[in-house]
Each structure stands twice: as structure tokens, then as C-alpha cells.
Write an enzyme that holds these catalytic residues in place. Sequence first.
Site, PDB file in Angstrom:
ATOM      1  CG  HIS A   1      -8.339   2.311  -3.121  1.00 25.48           C
ATOM      2  ND1 HIS A   1      -7.992   1.870  -4.384  1.00 25.48           N
ATOM      3  CD2 HIS A   1      -8.564   3.647  -3.253  1.00 25.48           C
ATOM      4  CE1 HIS A   1      -8.001   2.880  -5.226  1.00 25.48           C
ATOM      5  NE2 HIS A   1      -8.344   3.974  -4.559  1.00 25.48           N
TER       6      HIS A   1
ATOM      7  CG  ASP B   1      -7.826  -1.409  -5.450  1.00 25.90           C
ATOM      8  OD1 ASP B   1      -8.509  -1.477  -4.401  1.00 25.90           O
ATOM      9  OD2 ASP B   1      -7.467  -0.335  -5.967  1.00 25.90           O
TER      10      ASP B   1
ATOM     11  CB  SER C   1      -9.851   5.471  -7.135  1.00 26.86           C
ATOM     12  OG  SER C   1      -8.516   5.892  -7.015  1.00 26.86           O
TER      13      SER C   1
END
Length: 354
Positions: free
Chosen positions: A98, A128, A202
Amino acid sequence: MLNFLFRSIALGLVTAALLLVVMPSLRPNLSNAELPSIPLTADKLQISFNNAVRKAAPAVVNIYSRKYTESDKVQLSTQGLGSGVIVSDKGYIITNYHVIAQADQIIVALQDGRVAAAQLVGTDRRTDIAILQVEGSNLPVIPQNPDYKAKVGDVVLAIGNPYNLGQTTTFGIISATGRSSISLDGRQAFIQTDAAINEGNSGGALVNTQGELVGINTASFQQATELETYGISFAIPFPLAQKIMDKIIADGRVIRGYIGIDGQDINSVTSRLLGSEHLGGIVVLGVDPNGPASKAGFEEQDIILTIDGHKVNGRQSVMDIVTDLRPGTTVDILVLRKGEEITLPVLIEEDTRQ
């Protein structure tokens, strides 16, 4: 008789105590030299993870994704930010899908000041995970320990670039492992931690107190549920991220096996009835009518015991074993049906679900 005995013992203990108070010479003679000396200084009490951070931090990079503007297809604008981890001296970087999903260009900034455009090697939306590669010499590589197993209570550090403030380290413990409840389909297990993971973290590193990579930071519970919470964050276990990276490098994408069943762990009562040799099996609750398992003759309420000779240990174990099977191969699956063990040969197909 017993009362007399207890009174005599109590009187003797009281007398001995009085004698020790009145006559100190009767006490054991312990010199100061015999007593352990434990100075409680500030230096001795200080706890620091500086060594772990110094080992791991140089390999954690800042990632800036850029996208062409709609009004000007030549001009690039910064679209998002995140973090990544250099895991190989060949320049391979693991980050979150993402982080770079909508990017037309990916820029990587190392902690030593170097900046480079990164090549996208491949992605896997289900986990992911995205794999990047940068060119450069003497690239810092994060320490890795294949023997380390994440355990509840282990101290961990999250290193990343939250809100583009610059590299930041937060501290916590592993709160849970194998946490699949926040996964959309329940097919992926996360490490849960109370180390703060915010926007920009992230793709960054979750490391242990030796600076060894434990997981890839991926989400906080706020991002996953839009609820206001504190101390609940998640990371992709490094062994899974490494497996995905190896598949992407080898095939350009992740190829997973598929048999087409849904199941759940057997409960403790059922496991006791079946016997210890069947412990870890899963009960088949549903069979894809067009899937390989249906063609092989699977039925609901079958209990899967082994796959290709590997003893299963719960639902997650079955998913892990099946996804690693190569499509086009045939494997024997041992099931328990109405008290009888049956071997069913299954032709593995490719899992095309996203």
C-alpha cells in the site's frame, strides 16, 4: 499431648529469639567482606537499546512514492510516504504494497544521505508486500536470525519514518502472534505489538533487542478498523515476508497452491475423543464444488490429518502447507472419515484469488 508439644516448641523459639537479642555474640559472624556488594548507581540501572538501533537503523530507509499529476503528465508530485528495509546486499528492499500501490516513481532515501530511484521487482496484495531494488555499493543490511521465533512478551522496537519527521524508534513488547482476525479473509497471521506504528511507519522494521529483523510494520488498529485505540499495532512476520520476497524474485509474482476447502481447528473435546495421534487436524466445513478437493472426493466433516506426508497443526498450518505446493503436482491428503483413515490424491491448482 499435642497441645503440650506445640506449647513447648513455641516457648523454645521465643526463648532463642530473646537470647539472640540480648547476646549478639551468639549471632553468625558475617563480616562486610562476606556480604555481596551491589552498588545501585544510575549507570547500573540504565537500560538502553542503543546497540540494537545502531545495528538495524541504517538499513531502514524512507520511501517516497510519486505520481504524475492529471493536469501535467510530465510533472511528478509526491503522493505518499512510508518506510522500507534493506534485507540483501543486492539492494532488495521489503516494504508494504500500500506504500507504493499508486506510484509512478519510487524514491528511496538512506540514512547516510544517499537518495536513489528504486525499481519495483514485484508485489503481493494479499500479504501487503512489495519488493524494491536499488543500486549502490556498501549498502547497509539489517541483521537477520533464522533461528529467532517471535514470542509473546519479547521486547521489540519499531523503526520508521512517521509523518515524514525523520527516522524514529518506538518501543514495546509483542502482545500476540498468529493474529489473523484483522485480515480481511483470515488467511494471514500478524504479529501484534504495542510499539507505536503511525502513518509513514508502514514498511519499516520491527526488530528485537539484538537489532534482528522480527517483522515488517504494516498497520495500526486505527488504520485497520477506524476506531480510536492505543497500543495495538501489527507487523508481518519476517519469515513470511522473506518467503514472499523469494517467490517474487524467482517468478516475478507469488504462485500459490489451491485445493478449495474451508475448515476450522477441532476443539479440545473432539481431539481427546480422536486420540493424541490426530491432534492438530482440522474439520472440513466447506468444499468448493469446482475445486480440486471436490474432484478428489472430499466431503464436509472430513478431518484432515496430513498433507503430502506433513502432519498438520491447525488451520493456519494447512493454509501454509497448501500455498507452498506447486500447481500441477498431485499430493496425497490423509483424512479421517467416520472413524476410518482415507488417503485422497489431490491435483493442486493455482490460487487466483486476490
